[in-house]
Scaffold this motif. Sequence first.
Motif, PDB file in Angstrom:
ATOM      1  N   TRP A  43       0.825  -1.205   0.000  1.00  0.00           N
ATOM      2  CA  TRP A  43       0.000   0.000   0.000  1.00  0.00           C
ATOM      3  C   TRP A  43       0.858   1.254   0.000  1.00  0.00           C
ATOM      4  O   TRP A  43       1.927   1.303   0.598  1.00  0.00           O
ATOM      5  CB  TRP A  43      -0.939   0.001   1.205  1.00  0.00           C
ATOM      6  CG  TRP A  43      -1.947  -1.077   1.121  1.00  0.00           C
ATOM      7  CD1 TRP A  43      -3.162  -1.027   0.486  1.00  0.00           C
ATOM      8  CD2 TRP A  43      -1.850  -2.391   1.677  1.00  0.00           C
ATOM      9  NE1 TRP A  43      -3.806  -2.235   0.611  1.00  0.00           N
ATOM     10  CE2 TRP A  43      -3.025  -3.102   1.346  1.00  0.00           C
ATOM     11  CE3 TRP A  43      -0.873  -3.052   2.428  1.00  0.00           C
ATOM     12  CZ2 TRP A  43      -3.263  -4.403   1.734  1.00  0.00           C
ATOM     13  CZ3 TRP A  43      -1.102  -4.361   2.817  1.00  0.00           C
ATOM     14  CH2 TRP A  43      -2.288  -5.028   2.465  1.00  0.00           C
ATOM     15  N   PRO A  70      -3.390  -2.283   6.468  1.00  0.00           N
ATOM     16  CA  PRO A  70      -3.993  -0.998   6.845  1.00  0.00           C
ATOM     17  C   PRO A  70      -5.478  -1.188   7.129  1.00  0.00           C
ATOM     18  O   PRO A  70      -6.118  -2.068   6.547  1.00  0.00           O
ATOM     19  CB  PRO A  70      -3.795  -0.120   5.610  1.00  0.00           C
ATOM     20  CG  PRO A  70      -2.789  -0.806   4.774  1.00  0.00           C
ATOM     21  CD  PRO A  70      -2.846  -2.260   5.117  1.00  0.00           C
ATOM     22  N   LEU A  72      -9.374   0.652   7.560  1.00  0.00           N
ATOM     23  CA  LEU A  72     -10.255   1.760   7.223  1.00  0.00           C
ATOM     24  C   LEU A  72     -11.174   2.022   8.403  1.00  0.00           C
ATOM     25  O   LEU A  72     -11.833   1.100   8.895  1.00  0.00           O
ATOM     26  CB  LEU A  72     -11.092   1.411   5.987  1.00  0.00           C
ATOM     27  CG  LEU A  72     -12.199   2.386   5.606  1.00  0.00           C
ATOM     28  CD1 LEU A  72     -11.611   3.710   5.129  1.00  0.00           C
ATOM     29  CD2 LEU A  72     -13.090   1.772   4.534  1.00  0.00           C
ATOM     30  N   VAL A  79      -7.437   6.141   7.446  1.00  0.00           N
ATOM     31  CA  VAL A  79      -6.686   4.899   7.280  1.00  0.00           C
ATOM     32  C   VAL A  79      -5.635   4.829   8.385  1.00  0.00           C
ATOM     33  O   VAL A  79      -5.019   5.832   8.732  1.00  0.00           O
ATOM     34  CB  VAL A  79      -6.046   4.808   5.876  1.00  0.00           C
ATOM     35  CG1 VAL A  79      -5.067   5.928   5.621  1.00  0.00           C
ATOM     36  CG2 VAL A  79      -5.396   3.459   5.661  1.00  0.00           C
ATOM     37  N   LEU A 100      -5.807   2.928   0.400  1.00  0.00           N
ATOM     38  CA  LEU A 100      -6.241   1.529   0.366  1.00  0.00           C
ATOM     39  C   LEU A 100      -6.723   1.092  -1.008  1.00  0.00           C
ATOM     40  O   LEU A 100      -6.476  -0.031  -1.421  1.00  0.00           O
ATOM     41  CB  LEU A 100      -7.371   1.301   1.376  1.00  0.00           C
ATOM     42  CG  LEU A 100      -7.002   1.447   2.839  1.00  0.00           C
ATOM     43  CD1 LEU A 100      -8.229   1.225   3.711  1.00  0.00           C
ATOM     44  CD2 LEU A 100      -5.906   0.478   3.205  1.00  0.00           C
ATOM     45  N   HIS A 108      -9.228   9.101   1.819  1.00  0.00           N
ATOM     46  CA  HIS A 108      -9.111   9.211   3.274  1.00  0.00           C
ATOM     47  C   HIS A 108      -8.817  10.643   3.708  1.00  0.00           C
ATOM     48  O   HIS A 108      -7.856  11.242   3.227  1.00  0.00           O
ATOM     49  CB  HIS A 108      -7.998   8.289   3.760  1.00  0.00           C
ATOM     50  CG  HIS A 108      -8.103   6.915   3.189  1.00  0.00           C
ATOM     51  ND1 HIS A 108      -9.001   5.991   3.646  1.00  0.00           N
ATOM     52  CD2 HIS A 108      -7.453   6.330   2.150  1.00  0.00           C
ATOM     53  CE1 HIS A 108      -8.891   4.878   2.938  1.00  0.00           C
ATOM     54  NE2 HIS A 108      -7.960   5.070   2.017  1.00  0.00           N
ATOM     55  N   ALA A 111      -4.808   9.976   8.103  1.00  0.00           N
ATOM     56  CA  ALA A 111      -4.041   8.730   8.187  1.00  0.00           C
ATOM     57  C   ALA A 111      -3.270   8.724   9.501  1.00  0.00           C
ATOM     58  O   ALA A 111      -2.809   9.770   9.958  1.00  0.00           O
ATOM     59  CB  ALA A 111      -3.083   8.612   7.016  1.00  0.00           C
TER      60      ALA A 111
END
Length: 133
Positions: A43, A70, A72, A79, A100, A108, A111
């Motif tokens: 990712w 990762p 969600l 993330v 993702l 997102h 993070a």
Amino acid sequence: MNQRFDFAFSPAYRLPARAFGINPDTAWVQVAGGYLTARFGPWRLRTSVDNVVSTDVTGDYWWLKTVGPPHLSLRDRGVSMATNRDRGLCVRFELPVRALDPTGTIRHPGATFTVADPEGLAAAIADEQDRSD
């Protein structure tokens, strides 16, 4: 300026992470050339530092919500790229970013990265933002 931050792997996270191709060689965050770039196994996340609106050191994460690939957040679509449950840096973005989903359908607004030096990462982002002004 090029600064790279390694993830802090706790023992309970190593084996589940490895199953997804995440290990110390494939997990890092870099601040360089006006960009924040993260790699977490297969990712990726990349955005301009000018897209970062805030950073906060957070911690005490729930193991099931952070271990492995990762994750969600169903609450805010953020993330989490986590390798420990203790602490990391939560980064909020002005414009949501890809991480993702390679098609960009899911983006997102924030993070979380459990790097070994979350304060250093926050400072590097701020320094790079100052340079790009």
